[in-house]
Scaffold this motif. Structure first.
Motif, PDB file in Angstrom:
ATOM      1  N   LEU A 131     103.414   5.383 -32.060  1.00  0.00           N
ATOM      2  CA  LEU A 131     103.650   4.691 -33.325  1.00  0.00           C
ATOM      3  C   LEU A 131     104.269   5.664 -34.307  1.00  0.00           C
ATOM      4  CD1 LEU A 131     103.258   2.160 -35.113  1.00  0.00           C
ATOM      5  CD2 LEU A 131     100.987   3.060 -35.697  1.00  0.00           C
ATOM      6  N   LYS A 132     105.381   5.266 -34.913  1.00  0.00           N
ATOM      7  CA  LYS A 132     106.046   6.123 -35.896  1.00  0.00           C
ATOM      8  C   LYS A 132     106.282   5.360 -37.185  1.00  0.00           C
ATOM      9  CE  LYS A 132     108.515   9.194 -32.811  1.00  0.00           C
ATOM     10  NZ  LYS A 132     109.755   9.913 -32.610  1.00  0.00           N
ATOM     11  N   ASP A 133     106.124   6.065 -38.294  1.00  0.00           N
ATOM     12  CA  ASP A 133     106.568   5.511 -39.566  1.00  0.00           C
ATOM     13  C   ASP A 133     107.884   6.219 -39.887  1.00  0.00           C
ATOM     14  OD1 ASP A 133     105.492   8.008 -40.129  1.00  0.00           O
ATOM     15  OD2 ASP A 133     104.481   7.380 -41.946  1.00  0.00           O
ATOM     16  N   VAL A 134     108.912   5.438 -40.146  1.00  0.00           N
ATOM     17  CA  VAL A 134     110.232   6.006 -40.403  1.00  0.00           C
ATOM     18  C   VAL A 134     110.682   5.642 -41.805  1.00  0.00           C
ATOM     19  CG1 VAL A 134     110.870   6.080 -37.960  1.00  0.00           C
ATOM     20  CG2 VAL A 134     111.404   4.058 -39.292  1.00  0.00           C
ATOM     21  N   ARG A 135     111.546   6.458 -42.364  1.00  0.00           N
ATOM     22  CA  ARG A 135     111.972   6.276 -43.755  1.00  0.00           C
ATOM     23  C   ARG A 135     112.846   5.059 -43.949  1.00  0.00           C
ATOM     24  NH1 ARG A 135     108.272   7.028 -45.784  1.00  0.00           N
ATOM     25  NH2 ARG A 135     107.256   8.027 -44.091  1.00  0.00           N
ATOM     26  N   CYS A 136     113.885   4.885 -43.162  1.00  0.00           N
ATOM     27  CA  CYS A 136     114.769   3.731 -43.320  1.00  0.00           C
ATOM     28  C   CYS A 136     115.521   3.499 -42.023  1.00  0.00           C
ATOM     29  CB  CYS A 136     115.754   3.957 -44.469  1.00  0.00           C
ATOM     30  SG  CYS A 136     116.814   2.518 -44.760  1.00  0.00           S
ATOM     31  N   LEU A 137     115.586   2.251 -41.619  1.00  0.00           N
ATOM     32  CA  LEU A 137     116.311   1.901 -40.402  1.00  0.00           C
ATOM     33  C   LEU A 137     117.666   1.265 -40.714  1.00  0.00           C
ATOM     34  CD1 LEU A 137     113.291   0.582 -38.326  1.00  0.00           C
ATOM     35  CD2 LEU A 137     114.625   2.655 -37.894  1.00  0.00           C
ATOM     36  N   GLY A 138     117.961   1.091 -41.994  1.00  0.00           N
ATOM     37  CA  GLY A 138     119.260   0.554 -42.392  1.00  0.00           C
ATOM     38  C   GLY A 138     119.431  -0.927 -42.127  1.00  0.00           C
ATOM     39  N   ALA A 139     118.342  -1.650 -42.076  1.00  0.00           N
ATOM     40  CA  ALA A 139     118.407  -3.097 -41.847  1.00  0.00           C
ATOM     41  C   ALA A 139     117.632  -3.811 -42.947  1.00  0.00           C
ATOM     42  CB  ALA A 139     117.851  -3.429 -40.469  1.00  0.00           C
ATOM     43  N   CYS A 140     117.913  -3.442 -44.178  1.00  0.00           N
ATOM     44  CA  CYS A 140     117.143  -3.924 -45.329  1.00  0.00           C
ATOM     45  C   CYS A 140     117.145  -5.444 -45.468  1.00  0.00           C
ATOM     46  CB  CYS A 140     117.663  -3.282 -46.610  1.00  0.00           C
ATOM     47  SG  CYS A 140     117.615  -1.470 -46.551  1.00  0.00           S
TER      48      CYS A 140
END
Length: 176
Positions: A131-140
């Motif tokens: 499980l990862k928390d990521v800053r932004c995937l660019g699919a807002c």
């Protein structure tokens, strides 16, 4: 021109990492015209080969490049792309960017943590999920977004978490 030094393939301490993988990495390093300024490129290749960068792999790279192990570790620990622990069969990334967070990503990741019994950036004991928390995937526009491996789930609700997990658990059970 800096060329990598010749060394014997080291025998890993503790866990047994396949010697063939060390040989593949050594061949890659030896194929480079120069290793000067190539540490990050080499670490990317090493992680591609091994799946992660354990201590023995970092020391191998350091010895091949003739640099201190601490320098390699400094790069590995600085960049979030690199990992020193093996990941699960499936990686679940929950976007925590502003749009996703505002639309409830914090509640979604909490549900994943609860259901999987792990914290963010951990792997389940069975090795099935990381499980990862990521800053932004660019699919807002699809916020909140969850990506499992390469599959994007948009407009995810807390109630969707169990279905997402179960999809990959069933897939794993069908393979066994």
């Amino acid at each position: 021109m800096t060329k990598p030094q010749e060394i014997d393939v080291i025998k890993p301490v503790g866990e047994e990492l396949p010697q063939e993988k060390f040989q593949e990495l050594e061949s890659y390093i030896n194929s480079l015209e120069t290793t000067k300024g190539a540490l990050i490129e080499i670490l990317h290749k090493a992680q591609e080969i091994f799946g992660y960068l354990p201590r023995d792999v970092q020391l191998f790279v350091a010895r091949k490049l003739g640099i201190p192990g601490a320098e390699v570790y400094g790069v590995v620990s600085f960049y979030s792309y690199f990992t020193t622990k093996p990941g699960g069969k499936h990686t679940i990334s929950v976007c925590m960017g502003t749009a996703c967070f505002v639309r409830g990503a914090d509640k979604i990741i909490e549900r994943f943590k609860e259901r999987l019994g792990i914290e963010a950036n951990e792997t389940t004991e069975d090795g099935l999920f990381t499980l990862k928390d990521v800053r932004c995937l660019g699919a807002c526009g699809l916020a909140p977004v969850v990506v499992v491996d390469d599959k994007v789930y948009g407009r995810v609700k807390v109630e969707d978490v169990d279905d997402i997990i179960n999809t990959y658990r069933r897939e794993g059970a069908a393979v066994c």
